[in-house]
Design an enzyme around this catalytic site. Sequence first.
Site, short mmCIF file in Angstrom:
data_model
loop_
_atom_site.label_atom_id
_atom_site.label_comp_id
_atom_site.label_asym_id
_atom_site.label_seq_id
_atom_site.Cartn_x
_atom_site.Cartn_y
_atom_site.Cartn_z
CD GLN A 172 47.42 18.60 70.13
OE1 GLN A 172 47.30 19.78 70.40
NE2 GLN A 172 48.31 18.16 69.26
CE1 TYR A 189 58.40 17.17 70.01
CE2 TYR A 189 59.51 15.63 71.46
CZ TYR A 189 59.02 16.89 71.21
OH TYR A 189 59.15 17.87 72.17
CG HIS A 234 50.00 21.29 80.24
ND1 HIS A 234 49.49 22.33 79.48
CD2 HIS A 234 51.08 20.84 79.55
CE1 HIS A 234 50.21 22.49 78.39
NE2 HIS A 234 51.18 21.61 78.40
C1 LIG Z 1 54.58 20.73 76.11
S1 LIG Z 1 56.28 20.80 75.85
C2 LIG Z 1 56.73 22.28 76.75
C3 LIG Z 1 57.98 22.91 76.22
C4 LIG Z 1 58.40 24.21 76.88
N1 LIG Z 1 58.65 24.03 78.30
C5 LIG Z 1 57.39 25.29 76.62
O1 LIG Z 1 56.58 25.57 77.51
O2 LIG Z 1 57.40 25.85 75.53
C6 LIG Z 1 56.94 19.49 76.85
C7 LIG Z 1 58.43 19.31 76.71
O3 LIG Z 1 58.83 18.19 77.52
C8 LIG Z 1 59.76 17.42 76.78
N2 LIG Z 1 59.71 16.02 77.25
C9 LIG Z 1 58.66 15.19 77.17
N3 LIG Z 1 58.96 13.99 77.71
C10 LIG Z 1 60.25 14.07 78.11
C11 LIG Z 1 61.12 13.14 78.75
N4 LIG Z 1 60.71 11.90 79.07
N5 LIG Z 1 62.37 13.55 79.04
C12 LIG Z 1 62.80 14.81 78.72
N6 LIG Z 1 62.00 15.74 78.12
C13 LIG Z 1 60.74 15.36 77.82
C14 LIG Z 1 59.29 17.57 75.35
O4 LIG Z 1 60.29 17.23 74.41
C15 LIG Z 1 58.89 19.03 75.31
O5 LIG Z 1 59.97 19.84 74.98
#
Ligand SMILES: C[S@@+](CC[C@H](N)C(=O)[O-])C[C@H]1O[C@@H](n2cnc3c(N)ncnc32)[C@H](O)[C@@H]1O
EC number: 2.1.1.4
Length: 350
Positions: free
Chosen positions: A311, A147, A260
């Site tokens: 990534q 981000y 993942h």
């Molecule tokens: C790969 S994305 C998957 C999003 C969604 N579940 C999907 O499958 O479309 C991972 C998500 O985890 C959130 N995320 C990552 N680290 C986080 C944290 N420490 N606390 C809360 N959310 C987090 C990200 O902002 C993102 O929305």
Amino acid sequence: MSSPEAQAYRLLTEYTNGFMVSQVLFAACELGLFDLLSEAPEPLGSAAVAARLGTSSHGTRLLLDTCVSLKLLQLESRGGQASYRNTELSGTYLVRASPKCQVNMLAYLARTTYRCWGHLAQAVRDGKNQYQEAFGVASDELFTAIYRSDGERVQFMRGLQDVWSVSGRPVLTAFDLSPFRLICDVGGCSGALAKQCAALYPGCRVTVCDTPDVVRTAKEHFGSREEEEEEEERIGFWEGDFFKDPLPEADLYILARVLHDWSDERCSHLLTCIHGACRPGGGVLVIESLLDADGRGPLTTQLYSLNMLVQTEGRERTPAQYAALLAPAGFRDARCRRTGGLYDAILARK
Ligand SMILES: C[S@@+](CC[C@H](N)C(=O)[O-])C[C@H]1O[C@@H](n2cnc3c(N)ncnc32)[C@H](O)[C@@H]1O
């Protein structure tokens, strides 16, 4: 009949040119070719397409004819004049007005993922993601790199939600989730999967749990359509850091494409936190692209796993590897259901 050597060379050429095929797709979407053809009342000739897109006649003709060979466009001949229209594939998945449009994901792949893949050899050498090399940003905090600007965050969120218009129902109906009334979509991003969950299970309430910036962006940019208003009333948000802040109590925690992203250690920590918040008898639904039991396929998931290398901090896993993360966190009876699509589901109980 071609010789084995000639066949091998043809295969090599196909692999070598794979990136060109992706770029044809990306460029056609970026130019709005499929949108133009879907809006036109009848098939358009090359000169008309070039005039409306503001592109060169030479380049447009080459692009159009290549799209025909890739089955992205269909060629029609009218009075000796060639004209082009969308195929079912492009009309369904590459037109912005289509409910199953995947164009935002293609744009993310074209602009961000593609650049990280340009450093795949280095990622294999280092065993880590390539944000520093591709974008000059440090990735000690993974999602700070992902981000790295407001625009990048919105693009990522738009891209990620596309797949759920195709794969949302299969993963959410792989198991009957109706007994679970209170559901948390952990790392729920824009809320796209949560909306589908609320629509499929009218008795549930869903909380989308994500970082404060993502929750703010979801509220600002991902409002519900009119026909989704009823579901929206059953969707709420929680903002925080799921590794540090206590998650809300719930009957079911969805983790879609979250594990993942992370190492086994961080996954274990997150699952232990979730187990602590989970109501007795509740569960966790892991939605991921699953490797075969021996880890040797399918190719798409192996490529996704390499994508995790370039990534993220994680990788794709086999069902047994997920079960091995779930059990020590206190989740038992892990059951896996393959959907036949890109993503599968594993349900485990507290
Ligand atoms: C790969 S994305 C998957 C999003 C969604 N579940 C999907 O499958 O479309 C991972 C998500 O985890 C959130 N995320 C990552 N680290 C986080 C944290 N420490 N606390 C809360 N959310 C987090 C990200 O902002 C993102 O929305």
